[in-house]
Design an enzyme around this catalytic site. Structure first.
Site, mmCIF file in Angstrom:
data_model
loop_
_atom_site.group_PDB
_atom_site.id
_atom_site.type_symbol
_atom_site.label_atom_id
_atom_site.label_comp_id
_atom_site.label_asym_id
_atom_site.label_seq_id
_atom_site.Cartn_x
_atom_site.Cartn_y
_atom_site.Cartn_z
ATOM 1 C CG HIS A 306 28.392 -7.223 38.162
ATOM 2 N ND1 HIS A 306 29.217 -8.080 38.886
ATOM 3 C CD2 HIS A 306 29.126 -6.862 37.207
ATOM 4 C CE1 HIS A 306 29.777 -8.822 38.305
ATOM 5 N NE2 HIS A 306 29.434 -8.325 36.890
ATOM 6 C CB CYS A 375 26.149 -11.240 43.923
ATOM 7 S SG CYS A 375 26.852 -12.575 42.792
ATOM 8 N NE ARG A 384 24.619 -16.408 41.806
ATOM 9 C CZ ARG A 384 26.190 -16.592 42.071
ATOM 10 N NH1 ARG A 384 26.785 -15.761 42.845
ATOM 11 N NH2 ARG A 384 27.109 -17.018 41.363
#
Length: 407
Positions: A306, A375, A384
């Site tokens: 993340h 991300c 990405r």
């Protein structure tokens, strides 16, 4: 002119006057103190011994002399209720001892004065009654009059009466019903209140959700990731061996990025709930996206994490520069990589970045590579970001930590 009374026409003495004094009425022609034809007027003559009374100037002088006498505090002033003798009023007596003429008492004048006093008293009573009486008209007129008197400063009594008038109950049942209906909120007011409460509730829920995503999720993820890394290190210290194949969600290594102060456990798979949301870094080891392990002779070790929320281990990987170390710690060895290149933006479907020789990385031959994916932009999952590195050292744990983790 008021007609003369009979007793005055007859020359009889005035009632209440001394019997020995001269009669009230017309003086006889030629009597004492009377004015004779041809006599020159020299002022008012007080009756005396016949040789002439005091003039007005003499009487005024005596009055001024009497006023200059020192004030006697023990003297008792005559009362209006107790009649005084006639000699106590009027001009002083002559020096020869003769009785002066007593001024007549005019009953009609006294009556007029009494009537004036009574009229003044009655007028004052009417004014006070008018001031205390309520204003004519309905309640609205009385309230308006009370407010007007209050503004002009007519005293606290007017303000109190205005407050009492404003707090009076309706005088009829119809007015009471109208007042009760006026106090009840209308349908529009109720709907507006409901809409406002819904907006407030929605805003509070959204604020709580944002707080959870941006703050509490990181707190929980850091706790879980730290606990997983601690247990993994304890197992290694106790000599517990792990097989070469790991189950999804099972931790098997620790990722170190010294420049970003990142220490995160690496687990098998990229499941959002089992791996990524717990603050761990996931290894692409399943299905068509399966990549090599660090101890493989050649291959691409692919990782995902993340960038925002849930521990956000890859939030600042865009700050890495070529040559920055990336270390993977396993049970037996340390694998040291050097950052080589970055792909700021690419499509989520671009899986070629995980190939053995990743496209866009600049590598042209097989080797031992590492790929970090996350991300971008921040707080979105639209695209990405890719960071590549190349292995430069494989160090057994028995030789201690590599220089990248010591400095």
């Amino acid at each position: 002119m008021t007609a003369l009374r009979p007793e005055r026409e007859s020359g009889a003495p005035y009632e209440g006057a001394a019997e020995s004094g001269p009669p009230y009425g017309q003086q006889p022609y030629g009597g004492t103190g009377a004015w004779h034809e041809g006599q020159e007027w020299s002022g008012y003559q007080y009756p005396g011994d016949g040789s002439g009374g005091q003039t007005a100037e003499q009487s005024y002088g005596q009055t001024q002399q009497a006023q200059q006498q020192p004030y006697d505090a023990t003297a008792v002033l005559p009362s209006y209720d107790d009649p005084a003798p006639a000699s106590s009023y009027g001009p002083p007596a002559p020096r020869d001892g003769s009785r002066p003429m007593t001024p007549p008492v005019d009953d009609e004048t006294v009556a007029l004065r009494a009537a004036d006093v009574g009229a003044a008293r009655r007028a004052a009573e009417r004014d006070s009654t008018t001031a205390s009486a309520p204003a004519p008209g309905g309640r609205a007129a009385r309230r308006k009059a009370a407010r007007r008197h209050g503004r002009h400063g007519n005293g606290p009594q007017t303000a109190e009466k205005a407050a009492e008038t404003a707090s009076e109950a309706p005088r009829s049942r119809m007015e009471a019903r109208r007042a009760a209906r006026a106090q009840k909120p209308s349908g529009t007011v109720l709907v507006s209140r409901l809409v406002g409460e819904l907006f407030i509730t929605t805003g509070v829920v959204m604020l709580l959700f944002v707080t959870y995503q941006l703050w509490w999720s990181n707190v929980r993820a850091h706790q879980e990731a730290g606990s997983a890394a601690k247990h993994l290190q304890q197992d290694w210290a106790n000599g517990r061996r792990e097989p070469g194949e790991f189950a999804p969600g099972q931790g098997f290594a620790i990722l170190h990025i010294p420049k970003l102060d990142v220490v995160a456990p690496i687990a098998e798979g990229t499941s959002k709930t089992k791996v990524l949301d717990k603050g761990m870094v996931g290894h692409y080891g399943e299905g068509t996206l399966k990549t090599a392990m660090p101890d493989a002779k050649t291959g691409n070790f692919g990782l995902a994490g993340h960038r925002n929320t849930h521990g956000e281990p890859f939030r600042y990987i865009n700050r890495l520069k070529p040559g920055d170390p990336i270390v993977v710690e396993t049970q037996d060895k340390y694998f040291v990589y050097k950052m080589t290149s970055i792909l700021p933006t690419t499509s989520p479907s671009n899986t070629s970045v995980l190939d053995a020789i990743p496209k866009g990385s600049g590598f042209t031959a097989p080797g031992r590579y590492i790929t970090l994916t996350t991300c971008t932009p921040e707080f979105t999952s639209t695209y990405r970001m890719i960071v590549w590195g190349k292995m430069v050292e494989e160090r057994p744990r028995s030789k201690g930590k590599p220089d990248a983790l010591i400095s």
